[in-house]
Design an enzyme around this catalytic site. Structure first.
Site, PDB file in Angstrom:
ATOM      1  N   TYR A   1     -40.991  -5.082  11.412  1.00  0.00           N
ATOM      2  CA  TYR A   1     -41.329  -6.394  10.853  1.00  0.00           C
ATOM      3  C   TYR A   1     -42.827  -6.582  10.604  1.00  0.00           C
ATOM      4  O   TYR A   1     -43.231  -7.613  10.055  1.00  0.00           O
ATOM      5  CB  TYR A   1     -40.759  -7.509  11.732  1.00  0.00           C
ATOM      6  CG  TYR A   1     -39.270  -7.759  11.491  1.00  0.00           C
ATOM      7  CD1 TYR A   1     -38.555  -7.035  10.537  1.00  0.00           C
ATOM      8  CD2 TYR A   1     -38.586  -8.748  12.202  1.00  0.00           C
ATOM      9  CE1 TYR A   1     -37.205  -7.266  10.313  1.00  0.00           C
ATOM     10  CE2 TYR A   1     -37.229  -8.983  11.983  1.00  0.00           C
ATOM     11  CZ  TYR A   1     -36.543  -8.247  11.032  1.00  0.00           C
ATOM     12  OH  TYR A   1     -35.209  -8.492  10.809  1.00  0.00           O
TER      13      TYR A   1
ATOM     14  N   ASP B   1     -33.698  -2.164  18.515  1.00  0.00           N
ATOM     15  CA  ASP B   1     -32.344  -2.690  18.311  1.00  0.00           C
ATOM     16  C   ASP B   1     -31.326  -1.537  18.277  1.00  0.00           C
ATOM     17  O   ASP B   1     -30.290  -1.574  18.972  1.00  0.00           O
ATOM     18  CB  ASP B   1     -32.345  -3.459  16.977  1.00  0.00           C
ATOM     19  CG  ASP B   1     -31.118  -4.318  16.758  1.00  0.00           C
ATOM     20  OD1 ASP B   1     -30.337  -4.495  17.704  1.00  0.00           O
ATOM     21  OD2 ASP B   1     -30.954  -4.823  15.622  1.00  0.00           O
TER      22      ASP B   1
HETATM   23  N1  AR6 Z   1     -38.034   0.723  24.175  1.00  0.00           N
HETATM   24  C1  AR6 Z   1     -39.089  -0.108  24.032  1.00  0.00           C
HETATM   25  N2  AR6 Z   1     -39.688  -0.358  22.858  1.00  0.00           N
HETATM   26  C2  AR6 Z   1     -39.194   0.264  21.767  1.00  0.00           C
HETATM   27  C3  AR6 Z   1     -38.078   1.144  21.819  1.00  0.00           C
HETATM   28  C4  AR6 Z   1     -37.490   1.364  23.095  1.00  0.00           C
HETATM   29  N3  AR6 Z   1     -36.438   2.164  23.255  1.00  0.00           N
HETATM   30  N4  AR6 Z   1     -37.832   1.590  20.561  1.00  0.00           N
HETATM   31  C5  AR6 Z   1     -38.761   1.026  19.751  1.00  0.00           C
HETATM   32  N5  AR6 Z   1     -39.590   0.236  20.473  1.00  0.00           N
HETATM   33  P1  AR6 Z   1     -38.854  -2.740  16.063  1.00  0.00           P
HETATM   34  P2  AR6 Z   1     -39.188  -5.462  14.960  1.00  0.00           P
HETATM   35  C6  AR6 Z   1     -40.731  -0.591  20.039  1.00  0.00           C
HETATM   36  O1  AR6 Z   1     -39.065  -2.146  14.717  1.00  0.00           O
HETATM   37  O2  AR6 Z   1     -40.552  -5.146  14.459  1.00  0.00           O
HETATM   38  C7  AR6 Z   1     -34.658  -3.358  13.608  1.00  0.00           C
HETATM   39  O3  AR6 Z   1     -34.090  -2.557  12.621  1.00  0.00           O
HETATM   40  C8  AR6 Z   1     -41.410  -0.214  18.751  1.00  0.00           C
HETATM   41  O4  AR6 Z   1     -42.302   0.863  18.966  1.00  0.00           O
HETATM   42  O5  AR6 Z   1     -37.785  -2.208  16.911  1.00  0.00           O
HETATM   43  O6  AR6 Z   1     -38.969  -6.765  15.672  1.00  0.00           O
HETATM   44  C9  AR6 Z   1     -33.939  -4.693  13.765  1.00  0.00           C
HETATM   45  O7  AR6 Z   1     -32.561  -4.599  13.505  1.00  0.00           O
HETATM   46  C10 AR6 Z   1     -42.167  -1.518  18.439  1.00  0.00           C
HETATM   47  O8  AR6 Z   1     -43.381  -1.575  19.166  1.00  0.00           O
HETATM   48  O9  AR6 Z   1     -38.582  -4.346  15.955  1.00  0.00           O
HETATM   49  C11 AR6 Z   1     -34.648  -5.559  12.776  1.00  0.00           C
HETATM   50  O10 AR6 Z   1     -34.103  -5.408  11.481  1.00  0.00           O
HETATM   51  C12 AR6 Z   1     -41.247  -2.597  19.002  1.00  0.00           C
HETATM   52  O11 AR6 Z   1     -40.256  -1.901  19.791  1.00  0.00           O
HETATM   53  C13 AR6 Z   1     -36.066  -5.059  12.795  1.00  0.00           C
HETATM   54  O12 AR6 Z   1     -35.990  -3.692  13.218  1.00  0.00           O
HETATM   55  C14 AR6 Z   1     -40.545  -3.436  17.975  1.00  0.00           C
HETATM   56  O13 AR6 Z   1     -40.238  -2.645  16.831  1.00  0.00           O
HETATM   57  C15 AR6 Z   1     -36.916  -5.802  13.797  1.00  0.00           C
HETATM   58  O14 AR6 Z   1     -38.232  -5.384  13.698  1.00  0.00           O
END
Ligand code: AR6
Length: 174
Positions: A123, A36
């Site tokens: 999450y 995000d």
């Molecule tokens: N490209 C692709 N994947 C990514 C990138 C990127 N640039 N950066 C991180 N990931 P998360 P959630 C992966 O925590 O669990 C936020 O603060 C990461 O390695 O981004 O749904 C929001 O505002 C992981 O595998 O999302 C919410 O409050 C995946 O993206 C909360 O985090 C998802 O990790 C959402 O948590």
């Protein structure tokens, strides 16, 4: 057999040039860390401005915004469930995220879209379970008549990529 039009790719989703990318956001849609944060940084401040006008997104639902400075034309924002042990409807809510993002893509005649691994970072959703849900929901959706022709699941770490590839192989055998 898993659909050949679903591809697992290890990359930074902000660089994907599919028509849409999905953001694993939170219910406020006002930004955060992880993917995000990366999407908001890359898209620019206009994204936050548009998100402010949306007024949030309940868990499992999806909302569409422009892509601004991203290569993608659209960002489909979804709020995944926080993992609380599995007894709080987490699996159904995660499945709904994939379904609602794809429905929105279809509504906008989007042909190709990139998903991150929703809910498996901050999450805490177990990635083995989440990868099965992602593949199942995407496969079911693109089996039906839809404008969506190509879906990328964009993983970030090599261990996550391995989990999704194993899930896809497992899916192929069943
Ligand atoms: N490209 C692709 N994947 C990514 C990138 C990127 N640039 N950066 C991180 N990931 P998360 P959630 C992966 O925590 O669990 C936020 O603060 C990461 O390695 O981004 O749904 C929001 O505002 C992981 O595998 O999302 C919410 O409050 C995946 O993206 C909360 O985090 C998802 O990790 C959402 O948590």
């Amino acid at each position: 057999m898993s659909d050949p039009l679903i591809k697992i790719l290890q990359a930074d989703i902000t660089l994907q040039n599919t028509e849409a990318i999905v953001n694993a956001a939170n219910c406020s849609l006002l930004g955060g860390g992880g993917v995000d944060g990366a999407i908001h940084r890359a898209a620019g401040p206009e994204l936050l401005e548009e998100c402010r006008g949306i007024g949030g997104c309940p868990t499992g639902e999806a909302r569409i915004t422009k892509g601004y400075r991203l290569p993608a034309k659209y960002i489909i924002q979804t709020a995944g469930p926080v993992w609380r042990g599995g007894e709080r409807d987490e699996c159904r809510l995660l499945a709904q995220c994939y379904q609602n993002c794809l429905r929105l893509a279809e509504k906008y005649n989007i042909e190709n879209i990139s998903f991150p691994s929703i809910s498996t970072g901050a999450y805490g959703f177990p990635i083995q379970k989440a990868s099965k849900i992602a593949l199942e929901e995407i496969t079911n959706f693109i089996k039906s008549q839809t404008t969506v022709k190509q879906v990328f699941i964009v993983t970030f770490s090599s261990s996550d990529t391995g989990v999704y590839i194993a899930a896809q192989e497992d899916f192929d055998q069943h």
